[in-house]
Design a protein around this motif. Sequence first.
Motif, PDB file in Angstrom:
ATOM      1  N   UNK A  60       0.862  -1.188   0.000  1.00  0.00           N
ATOM      2  CA  UNK A  60       0.000   0.000   0.000  1.00  0.00           C
ATOM      3  C   UNK A  60       0.891   1.228   0.000  1.00  0.00           C
ATOM      4  N   UNK A  61       0.449   2.252  -0.697  1.00  0.00           N
ATOM      5  CA  UNK A  61       1.116   3.543  -0.688  1.00  0.00           C
ATOM      6  C   UNK A  61       0.150   4.560  -0.119  1.00  0.00           C
ATOM      7  N   UNK A  62       0.655   5.465   0.694  1.00  0.00           N
ATOM      8  CA  UNK A  62      -0.200   6.460   1.335  1.00  0.00           C
ATOM      9  C   UNK A  62       0.525   7.791   1.429  1.00  0.00           C
ATOM     10  N   UNK A  63      -0.257   8.845   1.517  1.00  0.00           N
ATOM     11  CA  UNK A  63       0.349  10.185   1.519  1.00  0.00           C
ATOM     12  C   UNK A  63       0.666  10.648   2.937  1.00  0.00           C
ATOM     13  N   UNK A  64       1.103  11.888   3.035  1.00  0.00           N
ATOM     14  CA  UNK A  64       1.556  12.468   4.299  1.00  0.00           C
ATOM     15  C   UNK A  64       0.467  12.570   5.357  1.00  0.00           C
ATOM     16  N   UNK A  65      -0.793  12.438   4.975  1.00  0.00           N
ATOM     17  CA  UNK A  65      -1.884  12.462   5.957  1.00  0.00           C
ATOM     18  C   UNK A  65      -2.433  11.064   6.226  1.00  0.00           C
ATOM     19  N   UNK A  66      -1.800  10.038   5.642  1.00  0.00           N
ATOM     20  CA  UNK A  66      -2.219   8.658   5.862  1.00  0.00           C
ATOM     21  C   UNK A  66      -3.269   8.152   4.890  1.00  0.00           C
ATOM     22  N   UNK A  67      -3.669   8.969   3.924  1.00  0.00           N
ATOM     23  CA  UNK A  67      -4.676   8.565   2.941  1.00  0.00           C
ATOM     24  C   UNK A  67      -4.043   7.581   1.953  1.00  0.00           C
TER      25      UNK A  67
END
Length: 150
Positions: free
Chosen positions: A104-111
């Motif tokens: 999984x890849x997620x952004x700086x806010x955990x999305x």
Amino acid sequence: MLETDNSWLTLLTQNTAPLHFDRHYSAGTHWGRPLVDSTFTLALVTGQSVTDVSQHVMANLGWDRVRLPNPVFEGDTIYSQSEVLGARESKSHPETGIITVRTIGYNQTGVIVITFERTLMVYRRGHGPTFAAVEPVWDERSRKAAGLGE
């Protein structure tokens, strides 16, 4: 992810969708700004998993169930994590094993911005190529032997 990264990959892959590089066009979309090319996201997150999952890969066998549940925008920071779903010996190459991982890849806010499963063939412990050690040359005698002049 920088604007330059997005523009370069979009141009390199000949993706002509203006959503990825035309600020005026993308301002009129639902998102209001450029989206990062999704193939860049796939390549980036796959690359991030190499250290943990496939440093000793013999062959990448494929991606399955690639999903992009949320967009990536220029300026986002992308993180990832992988989980091994299965492992078995290779029938055709006894020096390797076949593993399947979910990443999984997620952004700086955990999305979460990408999920996928990847199957790859990796060398078993004690098999495959080794990483050569290279030492620096400090003395003049070694420089001459290496053909580096005087």
